[in-house]
Design a protein around this motif. Sequence first.
Motif: not given
Lengths: 293, 280
Positions: A86, A88-89, A92-93, A158, A162, A165-166, A230, A240
Amino acid sequence: MTQQSPAEGSRSLPPLSDLERGRRVYRHRQARRSVAISLLSTVVFAVVIALVLVGSPGWQVTRDTFFNPEYFWPALPKVAEGLLLNMQVLAIAVVGVAVVAVVLAGLRSLKGPVFFPLRFLAAAYTDLFRGMPFLIVLYLIGFGIPALGFSDKPISVVLLGTVALILTYSSYVAEVLRAGIEAVHPSQRLAARSLGLSHYGALRLVVLPQAVRKVTPALMNDFVSMQKDVGLISVLGAVDAIRAAQVIVSNTYNYTPYVVAGLLFVLFSWPFIRLTDWLTARQQRREQIGGLV
Amino acid sequence: MNAPRRSSPPLRSPEQRRGDPATTAPRRSSPPQLSFGQPVLQLRGIVKSFGANHVLRGIDLEVARHEVVALIGASGSGKSTLLKTANLLERIDDGQILLAGDDISDPRVDVDGVRARIGVVFQHYNLFPHLSVLDNVTLGLRKVRRLARADAERRGMTLLERIGLAAQARAYPDRLSGGQQQRVAIARAIAPDPELLLLDEITSALDPQLVGEVLDLVAELKGAGSTILMATHEIGFARRVADRIVFLHGGRICEQGPPGQVLDAPQHPQTQEFLRRVLR
């Protein structure tokens, strides 16, 4: 009061009067009293809640199912490992959201009829992704993109999570930024353009820095909200924290691992929530000029 | 003064104050328990510091009923801070403030009640942009004095007529010129018929040609018997309306007296220096 040498006599303050001493003692006492009252009311509240919970007819079963130490400790390492994913995602997001949102907000604040298509696209994007529930965006991206069959190899869930999410959060953040950009007084733009800065230069060097300061609390709020969303990538099958808990639950039929995951999410977001509060308080202190009111 | 220095006279309770129909009573009436000639405002040994910056170093000042006192002094001499302490917008570090004999520096005092007895006009007008001119003027009457809207608006319109802005009653403040806005701000401040009016550099943000209309209004308030404590940079205006000029320097009262005395024959070298610079 600090002692002052006779040499700076004219600069020193008169000694504290008994009247002021009395007022300070009184204020101090009042402050202590209100702290005591709030402590007491908190304790009473907590006790009442505890009594209601423990006194409920199904408390035994609820406790064994949701708050069972037998399942709590064994679940912790697995769930914590999932939380790493979570994080890590999220990392990046956040970068992706920042970039996309700034571009969107910039597009929406463009002036002039030439830029109508860009403004329109940006507006349509934010309208679409703010209106659509995140879960549906997740399904559409997570299952729809692989179904298009562009790639022979399976695309990482994953990565897809991401992207979803973005897409969703950049539309929220873009609107927050746009509100901030519009809250910067037009005279600031005039002053920047008068220096010879371009539209873009004025936006980047003068308007955006002020806009971001104005909306920091709202941005942090979106960030904290994103932090727990996330966890929804688990619906795509990414292992996750929530998915890890789910796996254990499906083996044991005990829901304690979910509580573990929930607690970990709270712990994870807690520093950022505190940071938000601190930033808001600091901003208030800076902008406050009126002393007591 | 006959009161002992550290006495704290009994406070009027908010109920008592709400009971007296200040807005309908004739302007010059004073609460019954006050003896005639008691100062409206008494500042005793006021000290205020911001960290290591000692802004006020022991100010003793009285403002009598119907008196107009002008504070002059360089920027940073403590004029604005002094006004803010009188309105309890800044907490003093030492000293005592009496409003019509009530110790308002006492921590037990009803702060909102005290502020309702004092009118304030700010440098930047601070009108509420989301309210019409009339609503700006009547807000305090309706929400603090609990007047019915019709009564409040009647009084509001009377005030707007007096300041020559009745035609703009329904307009919003940003449609008005700076001078008009400041006149509305004055009307808002005097609407509840405060015992004391504090004016904080009320012409500093105005264009020179707009200053006159605001100052004329203040002169009219003086004529009507208002008690005013003001900070100003307008030496000529201070001379015209003030009964007394108080020159602040380094957080202390350096010199005070009638305008003719302080402005024309200043005794203190700091006053002379200040006047030389502003009157040049």
